[in-house]
Scaffold this motif. Sequence first.
Motif, PDB file in Angstrom:
ATOM      1  N   ILE A  34       0.832  -1.205   0.000  1.00 44.85           N
ATOM      2  CA  ILE A  34       0.000   0.000   0.000  1.00 44.85           C
ATOM      3  C   ILE A  34       0.864   1.251   0.000  1.00 44.85           C
ATOM      4  N   ILE A  35       1.996   1.224   0.731  1.00 39.70           N
ATOM      5  CA  ILE A  35       2.914   2.371   0.724  1.00 39.70           C
ATOM      6  C   ILE A  35       3.457   2.591  -0.680  1.00 39.70           C
ATOM      7  N   ARG A  36       3.800   1.490  -1.362  1.00 40.01           N
ATOM      8  CA  ARG A  36       4.282   1.615  -2.749  1.00 40.01           C
ATOM      9  C   ARG A  36       3.253   2.292  -3.634  1.00 40.01           C
ATOM     10  N   LEU A  37       1.981   1.938  -3.426  1.00 38.84           N
ATOM     11  CA  LEU A  37       0.911   2.547  -4.216  1.00 38.84           C
ATOM     12  C   LEU A  37       0.842   4.055  -3.963  1.00 38.84           C
ATOM     13  N   PHE A  38       0.917   4.462  -2.690  1.00 41.55           N
ATOM     14  CA  PHE A  38       0.845   5.892  -2.362  1.00 41.55           C
ATOM     15  C   PHE A  38       2.090   6.633  -2.855  1.00 41.55           C
ATOM     16  N   VAL A  39       3.262   6.005  -2.738  1.00 38.50           N
ATOM     17  CA  VAL A  39       4.502   6.650  -3.195  1.00 38.50           C
ATOM     18  C   VAL A  39       4.482   6.837  -4.705  1.00 38.50           C
ATOM     19  N   ALA A  40       3.982   5.839  -5.431  1.00 37.44           N
ATOM     20  CA  ALA A  40       3.932   5.921  -6.892  1.00 37.44           C
ATOM     21  C   ALA A  40       3.034   7.045  -7.366  1.00 37.44           C
ATOM     22  N   ILE A  62      -2.841   2.475 -11.233  1.00 48.11           N
ATOM     23  CA  ILE A  62      -3.980   1.926 -10.500  1.00 48.11           C
ATOM     24  C   ILE A  62      -4.948   3.023 -10.088  1.00 48.11           C
ATOM     25  N   MET A  63      -4.426   4.175  -9.694  1.00 54.09           N
ATOM     26  CA  MET A  63      -5.261   5.302  -9.267  1.00 54.09           C
ATOM     27  C   MET A  63      -5.396   6.318 -10.389  1.00 54.09           C
ATOM     28  N   VAL A 120      -6.788  10.497  -6.771  1.00 57.01           N
ATOM     29  CA  VAL A 120      -5.689  11.132  -6.041  1.00 57.01           C
ATOM     30  C   VAL A 120      -6.127  12.470  -5.460  1.00 57.01           C
ATOM     31  N   ASP A 121      -6.858  13.257  -6.258  1.00 61.00           N
ATOM     32  CA  ASP A 121      -7.347  14.558  -5.775  1.00 61.00           C
ATOM     33  C   ASP A 121      -8.305  14.388  -4.606  1.00 61.00           C
ATOM     34  N   ASN A 122      -9.200  13.421  -4.703  1.00 55.82           N
ATOM     35  CA  ASN A 122     -10.152  13.186  -3.607  1.00 55.82           C
ATOM     36  C   ASN A 122      -9.440  12.754  -2.329  1.00 55.82           C
ATOM     37  N   ILE A 123      -8.415  11.933  -2.488  1.00 54.28           N
ATOM     38  CA  ILE A 123      -7.628  11.499  -1.317  1.00 54.28           C
ATOM     39  C   ILE A 123      -6.952  12.698  -0.667  1.00 54.28           C
ATOM     40  N   GLN A 124      -6.385  13.580  -1.467  1.00 53.48           N
ATOM     41  CA  GLN A 124      -5.700  14.751  -0.923  1.00 53.48           C
ATOM     42  C   GLN A 124      -6.677  15.710  -0.248  1.00 53.48           C
ATOM     43  N   ILE A 125      -7.847  15.868  -0.825  1.00 55.13           N
ATOM     44  CA  ILE A 125      -8.853  16.765  -0.223  1.00 55.13           C
ATOM     45  C   ILE A 125      -9.321  16.211   1.118  1.00 55.13           C
ATOM     46  N   PHE A 126      -9.611  14.911   1.147  1.00 52.48           N
ATOM     47  CA  PHE A 126     -10.062  14.308   2.400  1.00 52.48           C
ATOM     48  C   PHE A 126      -8.964  14.348   3.457  1.00 52.48           C
ATOM     49  N   ALA A 127      -7.725  14.064   3.043  1.00 52.28           N
ATOM     50  CA  ALA A 127      -6.609  14.052   3.997  1.00 52.28           C
ATOM     51  C   ALA A 127      -6.376  15.436   4.599  1.00 52.28           C
ATOM     52  N   SER A 128      -6.615  16.489   3.827  1.00 50.21           N
ATOM     53  CA  SER A 128      -6.403  17.849   4.333  1.00 50.21           C
ATOM     54  C   SER A 128      -7.395  18.224   5.429  1.00 50.21           C
ATOM     55  N   SER A 129      -8.484  17.466   5.569  1.00 46.81           N
ATOM     56  CA  SER A 129      -9.490  17.760   6.598  1.00 46.81           C
ATOM     57  C   SER A 129      -9.215  17.024   7.908  1.00 46.81           C
ATOM     58  N   LEU A 130      -8.213  16.171   7.923  1.00 39.64           N
ATOM     59  CA  LEU A 130      -7.879  15.409   9.129  1.00 39.64           C
ATOM     60  C   LEU A 130      -6.946  16.237  10.004  1.00 39.64           C
TER      61      LEU A 130
END
Length: 538
Positions: free
Chosen positions: A53-59, A220-221, A226-236
Amino acid sequence: MKQFLTLFKLEFKNRRKIVNSNHLVTNKILQIFSFVLKTVLITLIGLVISRYIIRLFVANDIENEFLLFYILLFQGIQFINLLIAMTKSLYSVNESKEILSMPIDYTKMFFAKAGYMFVQQFYFMLVLLVPVLIEWGVMTSQTYSFYLMILPCVLLIPIVPFFLATILSIPTVKIMNLLEKRFVITFIMFAVLIGVGFYFYIDLLKLLMTLLNAENYASIMTLEMVDNIQIFASSLYLELLFKNMLLFTNFLKSALVVITICFVCIGLTYVLVKAFYFGILRRSVMRDPKFAIKKTKLKKQNIFWLLMKKEFLTIYRTPNYAFSFLTIALTMPIIVFCANSILTEIGVLQVGARLYPALTLLIILIFMTLITSFAATSITREGRSFVLTKTMPVSAITQTKAKICLYMSITLCAILVSGLVLYFSNYIQLLDFFVISMIGTLVSYGGICNAVNVDTKHPQFNYLSDNLVLQNNSNIAKSVISNLIFAFIIGVASIVLVLLLPKLIWYAIIITCALIFALICRGLLFKNYNKKYYNIEY
């Protein structure tokens, strides 16, 4: 402070297992071995899964977002664990009676118990959080400052989940009290939760299969994902603060805010405990229990059937135990089906369709071992009522056969349903279904006899509370390990033999081995059984 430390030590002693056994050294060795093995396996599985999963996020250039999501996931798991632990340890009737009988400050008792929970959470973090954070740091080439900040963050991360669990534990206890005698509603609720959890579990497995077969992780993504992940992560917000502390970004500001939040949570927890904990304990003890009343007429019934019914009711005396016993049997067909589907997707079965029955048998035998493990407390579950079983006008052998018959009926249903699901899904043929069911039945019978034999030799009665099964019963570990070894041998032998011999021949060999195993386990159980049974002392 001295009273708090004394209560803290007492909590540790009370959580140790009190058993009636002449083999305490053997039990301790087994417990240590089981603890170390469990720790190593969980850590390795966590590292392997997180690596992909880390490889997926790093890529996809969102490696920092992985930190946020993993900390959020971990806090969510901690919240659930703490909520369950609090409802069991802080508000149960037995615990409340024990606490109210002591001349102590109840607030200190609360935090002494909470301290034990924190030790458990710290172990949990050392097993799953710290190794993954170190792995993430290595894969993203972090500096030494990142590794230095892991321990401070590990100490601060559980505080907010603890505060939320403290607040929500009060209404949770009230809801549990309302549902205490409504087993059907409780079972439906837990079954739904298990179903939802299993749905996400299958999604995770499918993601891992995709990652295993993927050559380019970046494909894969999609960009939208990717944009949705970044938007959601910014609210944490809270997780962002921990990320800043780990990466030394706005470190001083983030650290001050996190420490302030933690102190506020601890202070509010203290105020809530001081104001409400004593009242909740008192109401828990003074609460009038509600009992279901059913008028029945005296009538002559079959003794064997009544003994099976008694065993069924004994199992369901402890809701958690009953839930585990039934849900494993119910979810086994789903897990077996999904396991076959996943094996097909990753191409393990390239040898041909003839490998399906052998792999199906291996999977069924492994999960069947978990179901038969409940027979390892057949004597222990009797608790204080065990003396009554000796005075019954029914032989010990008949009582034990009734127990075995009940376990076999549930196990056999799980095996048959699993086989039928695979048959109608065209994974196996009709002959395979009958043979797998026969082998599974024989091995499960042998496993149940083995488990009952282990518990008959060294029952581990719980002297802390009335007729409740100890969570860390070494008899379960003994029976599971021995039964799992044989199940694994049979399963692996089937996979090897299917490649070397015709189907009917290797079927005959495996059936013979399963039959011998069942007969040996039955013989060991019932040899001098009355003598073994009536020599047991509570």
